[in-house]
Design a protein around this motif. Structure first.
Motif, PDB file in Angstrom:
ATOM      1  N   ALA A   7      43.129  19.428 -25.952  1.00  0.00           N
ATOM      2  CA  ALA A   7      41.660  19.460 -25.902  1.00  0.00           C
ATOM      3  C   ALA A   7      41.181  20.725 -25.214  1.00  0.00           C
ATOM      4  CB  ALA A   7      41.146  18.228 -25.153  1.00  0.00           C
ATOM      5  N   PHE A  50      30.563  19.072 -26.299  1.00  0.00           N
ATOM      6  CA  PHE A  50      31.511  18.563 -25.301  1.00  0.00           C
ATOM      7  C   PHE A  50      31.481  17.037 -25.196  1.00  0.00           C
ATOM      8  CE2 PHE A  50      31.015  22.910 -23.316  1.00  0.00           C
ATOM      9  CZ  PHE A  50      32.321  23.324 -23.564  1.00  0.00           C
ATOM     10  N   CYS A 102      33.786  16.020 -21.937  1.00  0.00           N
ATOM     11  CA  CYS A 102      34.978  16.859 -21.776  1.00  0.00           C
ATOM     12  C   CYS A 102      35.212  17.272 -20.325  1.00  0.00           C
ATOM     13  CB  CYS A 102      34.851  18.096 -22.651  1.00  0.00           C
ATOM     14  SG  CYS A 102      36.236  19.229 -22.492  1.00  0.00           S
TER      15      CYS A 102
END
Length: 401
Positions: free
Chosen positions: A243, A346, A353
């Motif tokens: 990620a 995000f 995130c």
């Protein structure tokens, strides 16, 4: 609906935004039979559903596969699912809460801030290579190596081993595409086994010889006597790599491709580097690196009069949400000065995130260095898009000075 949404079509992957506009205009939720998912294209809905606790990234904390009306993945895929299912991206409370709290103790704002000089140094070295060569492939020469090197540095992975990371990550991330093939699954399983074995050795070494790195910090992280298991540490490290760099890689390459197609905006940015913070946010909104985020329906919900039953899967279309005219004035216009920019790139809610601050540091470093050191940078050949739709990016971005 399949006439509008064609995620396996090269033409659609190259430019999904006209189709997104038609999806938004024709409703708030659409059934897509090929993947058996409900597509959600509006910003207000996507933003709300990311925070809705009636949905989840997993359902196994409440139901068995059978109770949820789903089939368990094949036993041969188990190494991938063991790795994936112990990371915070695919967990729900209480496991998500516990692991994220422990990871946050190691991955602190101070840790991220302390990395900034390293990020700047690495970006300067990579851009200098492009400058000396008079051009190259911006994807392979800058976009890919920077975030991989940063994550490797953070985890304490020796420089000699870093070439292993990107192929492992690419093979694992293949499973996040729609209806992955058996060959994709086989490659992901192999990468999961190899990467896990590598990290298991590294963790064992750090237990006996602690270092100044994130793995040592994850080993030490505890809260009221609770600690991360070895599998949770391995899954966290893999998630940080996957990620933490896939989105940054594609934001960099896609972002420069966008700038080259908008010479007036690129000229404005070159003339005023103080625009960079809003420019980066706008590039993430305008051409979103992660086009879709999926969530399971744990309890019946209703969207615009349509009841979505428990056991369904929602596909939240980030790319469509980020071009929604109900939230963004002139959404198809690239505006590097756009200040009000609540893009969902995000995510939001408990799965927002964790690496967003680090991603912003990396993007500021690479874009800033390229703007300063290669003011005549231009496109050498039009890029070709990779076939993947969910994690969307180009094969290469050839540039010259």
């Amino acid at each position: 609906m399949s006439a509008l949404f064609e995620p396996w079509s090269p033409a659609f992957v190259a430019d999904p935004y006209p189709a997104y506009q038609r999806l938004r205009e024709t409703g708030r939720v659409h059934w897509f039979e090929p993947t058996r998912q409900w597509l959600v294209p509006h910003h207000e809905d996507v933003s709300a559903l990311l925070r809705d606790r009636r949905l989840g990234r997993t359902y196994l904390h409440r139901f068995t596969h059978e109770e949820f009306g789903r089939t368990a993945p094949p036993a041969a895929h188990e190494p991938f699912h063991t790795l994936n299912d112990h990371g915070i991206l695919d967990l729900e409370a209480p496991d998500h809460t516990r692991i994220r709290r422990l990871v946050t103790k190691a991955f602190t704002p101070r840790t991220v801030s302390a990395l900034e000089p390293t990020v700047r140094r690495l970006a300067a070295e990579l851009v200098d290579g492009v400058k000396r060569a008079g051009g190259g492939d911006l994807l392979a020469d800058v976009a890919e190596p920077l975030p991989v090197a940063v994550i490797a540095e953070m985890l304490g992975i020796p420089e000699s081993d870093r070439a292993l990371l990107r192929p492992w990550s690419a093979d694992i991330c293949g499973m996040y595409e729609l209806n992955p093939s058996e060959e994709t699954a086989r490659r992901a399983v192999t990468a999961s086994l190899e990467f896990s074995a590598y990290l298991r050795e590294l963790i064992a070494e750090r237990r006996t010889r602690p270092g100044d790195d994130l793995i040592t910090a994850l080993i030490a992280a505890h809260d009221e006597g609770d600690r991360l298991s070895e599998q949770e540490m391995i899954s966290t490290c893999v998630l940080l790599l996957n990620a933490g760099h896939e989105a940054t890689v594609n934001t960099t390459a896609n972002g420069w491709w966008t700038l080259f197609r908008h010479p007036d905006q690129l000229a404005a940015l070159r003339a005023d580097h103080t625009l960079l913070p809003t420019a980066i946010e706008e590039l993430m909104r305008y051409d979103t690196p992660l086009q879709m985020f999926e969530r399971w329906v744990l309890d019946d919900i209703e969207i615009d009069g349509t009841v979505i039953p428990r056991g369904s899967e929602l596909a939240l279309l980030f790319g469509a949400a980020n071009r929604d005219p109900a939230r963004f004035p002139s959404p198809d216009t690239l505006d590097l000065t756009r200040a009000d920019n609540p893009h969902v790139t995000f995510g939001a809610g408990i799965h927002f995130c964790l690496g967003a601050p680090l991603a912003r540091i990396e993007l500021a470093a690479s874009f800033g260095e390229l703007l300063r050191e290669t003011p005549t940078l231009r496109l050498a050949a039009e890029p070709q898009w990779k076939p993947g739709y969910v994690i969307r990016g180009v094969h290469a971005l050839p540039v010259e000075l």
